[in-house]
Design a protein around this motif. Structure first.
Motif, PDB file in Angstrom:
ATOM      1  N   ARG A  22      -0.713   0.755  -5.331  1.00  0.00           N
ATOM      2  CA  ARG A  22      -1.789   1.314  -6.499  1.00  0.00           C
ATOM      3  C   ARG A  22      -2.965   2.197  -5.735  1.00  0.00           C
ATOM      4  N   LEU A  23      -3.164   1.648  -4.367  1.00  0.00           N
ATOM      5  CA  LEU A  23      -4.393   2.359  -3.463  1.00  0.00           C
ATOM      6  C   LEU A  23      -3.607   3.680  -3.224  1.00  0.00           C
ATOM      7  N   LEU A  24      -2.396   3.851  -2.895  1.00  0.00           N
ATOM      8  CA  LEU A  24      -1.912   5.129  -2.503  1.00  0.00           C
ATOM      9  C   LEU A  24      -1.843   6.091  -3.491  1.00  0.00           C
ATOM     10  N   GLU A  25      -1.514   5.582  -4.551  1.00  0.00           N
ATOM     11  CA  GLU A  25      -1.533   6.317  -6.016  1.00  0.00           C
ATOM     12  C   GLU A  25      -2.806   6.797  -6.292  1.00  0.00           C
ATOM     13  N   ALA A  26      -3.885   6.031  -6.164  1.00  0.00           N
ATOM     14  CA  ALA A  26      -5.265   6.540  -6.503  1.00  0.00           C
ATOM     15  C   ALA A  26      -5.672   7.498  -5.595  1.00  0.00           C
ATOM     16  N   LEU A  27      -5.436   7.292  -4.235  1.00  0.00           N
ATOM     17  CA  LEU A  27      -5.521   8.283  -3.211  1.00  0.00           C
ATOM     18  C   LEU A  27      -4.930   9.733  -3.435  1.00  0.00           C
ATOM     19  N   ALA A  28      -3.880   9.709  -3.720  1.00  0.00           N
ATOM     20  CA  ALA A  28      -3.037  10.946  -3.964  1.00  0.00           C
ATOM     21  C   ALA A  28      -3.687  11.618  -5.069  1.00  0.00           C
ATOM     22  N   SER A  29      -4.441  11.005  -6.095  1.00  0.00           N
ATOM     23  CA  SER A  29      -5.095  11.536  -7.345  1.00  0.00           C
ATOM     24  C   SER A  29      -6.492  11.854  -7.154  1.00  0.00           C
ATOM     25  N   GLN A  30      -6.934  11.835  -5.932  1.00  0.00           N
ATOM     26  CA  GLN A  30      -8.576  12.181  -5.591  1.00  0.00           C
ATOM     27  C   GLN A  30      -8.832  13.687  -6.275  1.00  0.00           C
ATOM     28  N   GLN A  31      -9.722  13.977  -6.517  1.00  0.00           N
ATOM     29  CA  GLN A  31     -10.267  15.317  -7.263  1.00  0.00           C
ATOM     30  C   GLN A  31     -11.666  15.570  -6.488  1.00  0.00           C
ATOM     31  N   PHE A  32     -11.626  16.939  -6.165  1.00  0.00           N
ATOM     32  CA  PHE A  32     -12.719  17.449  -5.282  1.00  0.00           C
ATOM     33  C   PHE A  32     -13.386  18.790  -6.162  1.00  0.00           C
ATOM     34  N   PRO A  33     -13.907  18.501  -7.137  1.00  0.00           N
ATOM     35  CA  PRO A  33     -14.525  19.803  -8.069  1.00  0.00           C
ATOM     36  C   PRO A  33     -15.581  20.424  -7.199  1.00  0.00           C
ATOM     37  N   GLU A  34     -16.264  19.623  -6.381  1.00  0.00           N
ATOM     38  CA  GLU A  34     -17.559  20.383  -5.629  1.00  0.00           C
ATOM     39  C   GLU A  34     -17.298  21.064  -4.342  1.00  0.00           C
ATOM     40  N   ARG A  35     -15.952  20.621  -3.621  1.00  0.00           N
ATOM     41  CA  ARG A  35     -15.815  20.974  -2.433  1.00  0.00           C
ATOM     42  C   ARG A  35     -14.276  20.887  -2.116  1.00  0.00           C
ATOM     43  N   PRO A  36     -13.475  21.881  -1.414  1.00  0.00           N
ATOM     44  CA  PRO A  36     -12.450  21.593  -0.743  1.00  0.00           C
ATOM     45  C   PRO A  36     -12.124  20.506   0.296  1.00  0.00           C
ATOM     46  N   ALA A  37     -10.936  19.525   0.137  1.00  0.00           N
ATOM     47  CA  ALA A  37     -11.131  18.583   1.142  1.00  0.00           C
ATOM     48  C   ALA A  37      -9.647  18.237   1.613  1.00  0.00           C
ATOM     49  N   ASP A  38      -9.534  18.072   2.964  1.00  0.00           N
ATOM     50  CA  ASP A  38      -8.316  17.720   3.423  1.00  0.00           C
ATOM     51  C   ASP A  38      -8.203  16.334   3.740  1.00  0.00           C
ATOM     52  N   VAL A  39      -7.564  15.283   3.107  1.00  0.00           N
ATOM     53  CA  VAL A  39      -7.490  14.116   3.225  1.00  0.00           C
ATOM     54  C   VAL A  39      -6.108  13.599   3.633  1.00  0.00           C
ATOM     55  N   ARG A  40      -6.191  12.830   4.883  1.00  0.00           N
ATOM     56  CA  ARG A  40      -5.253  12.125   5.270  1.00  0.00           C
ATOM     57  C   ARG A  40      -5.319  10.623   5.249  1.00  0.00           C
ATOM     58  N   VAL A  41      -4.508   9.765   4.965  1.00  0.00           N
ATOM     59  CA  VAL A  41      -4.415   8.459   4.742  1.00  0.00           C
ATOM     60  C   VAL A  41      -3.861   7.780   5.996  1.00  0.00           C
ATOM     61  N   VAL A  42      -4.576   6.588   6.485  1.00  0.00           N
ATOM     62  CA  VAL A  42      -4.034   6.037   7.761  1.00  0.00           C
ATOM     63  C   VAL A  42      -3.907   4.313   7.159  1.00  0.00           C
ATOM     64  N   VAL A  43      -2.637   4.003   7.241  1.00  0.00           N
ATOM     65  CA  VAL A  43      -2.299   2.741   6.660  1.00  0.00           C
ATOM     66  C   VAL A  43      -2.178   1.592   8.123  1.00  0.00           C
ATOM     67  N   ILE A  44      -2.693   0.518   8.163  1.00  0.00           N
ATOM     68  CA  ILE A  44      -2.534  -0.279   9.152  1.00  0.00           C
ATOM     69  C   ILE A  44      -2.050  -1.449   8.645  1.00  0.00           C
ATOM     70  N   ASP A  45      -0.650  -1.799   9.057  1.00  0.00           N
ATOM     71  CA  ASP A  45      -0.033  -2.728   8.653  1.00  0.00           C
ATOM     72  C   ASP A  45      -0.125  -3.905   9.601  1.00  0.00           C
ATOM     73  N   ASN A  46      -0.926  -5.129   9.222  1.00  0.00           N
ATOM     74  CA  ASN A  46      -1.150  -6.174  10.189  1.00  0.00           C
ATOM     75  C   ASN A  46      -0.297  -7.332  10.053  1.00  0.00           C
ATOM     76  N   ASN A  47       0.641  -7.073   9.516  1.00  0.00           N
ATOM     77  CA  ASN A  47       1.818  -8.109   9.208  1.00  0.00           C
ATOM     78  C   ASN A  47       2.920  -7.909  10.185  1.00  0.00           C
ATOM     79  N   PRO A  48       2.898  -8.996  10.995  1.00  0.00           N
ATOM     80  CA  PRO A  48       4.061  -8.997  12.044  1.00  0.00           C
ATOM     81  C   PRO A  48       5.217  -8.522  11.605  1.00  0.00           C
ATOM     82  N   ASP A  49       5.816  -8.695  10.403  1.00  0.00           N
ATOM     83  CA  ASP A  49       7.095  -8.434   9.861  1.00  0.00           C
ATOM     84  C   ASP A  49       7.011  -6.760   9.599  1.00  0.00           C
ATOM     85  N   GLY A  50       5.760  -6.018   9.424  1.00  0.00           N
ATOM     86  CA  GLY A  50       5.795  -4.794   9.260  1.00  0.00           C
ATOM     87  C   GLY A  50       6.122  -4.668   7.803  1.00  0.00           C
ATOM     88  N   SER A  51       5.914  -5.190   6.841  1.00  0.00           N
ATOM     89  CA  SER A  51       6.226  -5.449   5.276  1.00  0.00           C
ATOM     90  C   SER A  51       5.808  -4.093   4.512  1.00  0.00           C
TER      91      SER A  51
END
Length: 308
Positions: A22-51
């Motif tokens: 859900r979070l990634l979907e929302a981040l992909a839909s971010q709008q920047f009407p006032e300024r151009p932006a280059d967004v990179r998402v960093v996901v830190i998976d702290n589950n030992p299983d890498g789920s």
């Protein structure tokens, strides 16, 4: 055209694949009407299983280099946050943190940047509203237990938290800041981090229209969870205060604060007989906060994030 503002948006995840999606979907839909932006998402998976790897792999197919997945097997919230800092790039002007059970509004990042620009602040914390999984009991609604205080945009703060925040990446480099790994299992590492930022002379403000929604599962809509969380808050707040400003004066102040909270809750409880259930829960939460504050002021840790 103006050069795009580069942002690294970091999120920590632990066995919350649905929330992460859900979070990634929302981040992909971010709008920047006032300024151009280059967004990179960093996901830190702290589950030992890498789920979270399959979720991120699917998103990488959509956004390519716009998503970076890092697997951190060592348990600990501060370790994971430091891994996020390490995964940012020097060319990225801003670092944002948002939780994996939170969904930002479509213009949340743009609003955070707008308040930073208008106020000149180095850290901007956005608003967080509850999103209940099921309809809460009437006493939860009446007590506003999951509703955070509203502030005007630009209102100064002394600290911030990592559920919906953005800050200048230069702060990390200039101050050599890290999240304190002594707080790995207790929490409070974000409050301590931003306290250090504030003490170093950097400004922190609130952005009321930078809105994100915090998912509240049905398992939290009960008195036991609310009281335990308030105890944990008192404990962590005082423990971090001692880490920030150790000494007998701080300890004495915190012991007095804890006693005051406990007595106030004790005196408030009888009013709940007339005022309703939410008043009784509020009174017991006050006593719990007081007890937690006293325990933390004595240097006792409370490992909320300990894993079996």
């Amino acid at each position: 055209m103006a050069e795009a503002t580069r942002i690294a948006v970091c999120t920590l995840t632990y066995r919350r694949n649905d929330g992460l999606a859900r979070l990634l979907e929302a981040l992909a839909s971010q709008q920047f009407p006032e300024r151009p932006a280059d967004v990179r998402v960093v996901v830190i998976d702290n589950n030992p299983d890498g789920s979270a790897a399959p979720v991120c792999a699917g998103w990488r197919d959509r956004v390519g280099d716009g998503l970076t997945y890092v697997h951190v097997e060592e348990p600990g919230i501060a370790v994971a946050r430091n891994a996020a800092l390490d995964a940012t790039k020097s060319s990225e002007e801003w670092i944002a943190f948002i939780d994996d059970d939170t969904v930002p509004d479509s213009n949340c990042l743009d609003r955070l940047l707008a308040v930073a620009e208008s106020s000149g602040a180095d850290v901007v914390m956005g608003r967080l509203d509850p999103d209940f999984e099921v309809e809460p009991p009437d006493w939860v609604r009446a007590g506003n237990f999951f509703v955070r205080p509203r502030r005007r945009s630009g209102a100064p703060l002394e600290t911030a938290f990592t559920n919906n925040v953005i800050f200048r990446s230069s702060i990390v480099r200039d101050l050599g800041l890290r999240f304190d790994e002594k707080l790995n299992l207790t929490g409070g590492e974000d409050r301590q981090f931003f306290c250090a930022v504030h003490r170093a002379g950097h400004s922190i403000v609130h952005a009321d229209d930078a809105l994100a929604f915090h998912h509240i599962p049905k398992e939290r809509l009960n008195k036991r969870w609310l009281i335990r969380r308030k105890f944990r808050s008192g404990h962590t707040d005082s423990y971090v205060d001692l880490e920030v400003d150790p000494g007998l004066g701080t300890k004495s102040r915190l012991l007095g604060k804890g006693a005051a909270w406990f007595v106030a809750g004790l005196l408030l409880y009888p009013a709940g007989i007339l005022m309703g259930e939410h008043w009784r829960v509020r009174a017991v939460r006050g006593m719990a906060y007081g007890l937690g504050t006293v325990r933390g002021s004595l240097g006792r840790s409370y490992a909320e994030y300990r894993r079996a």
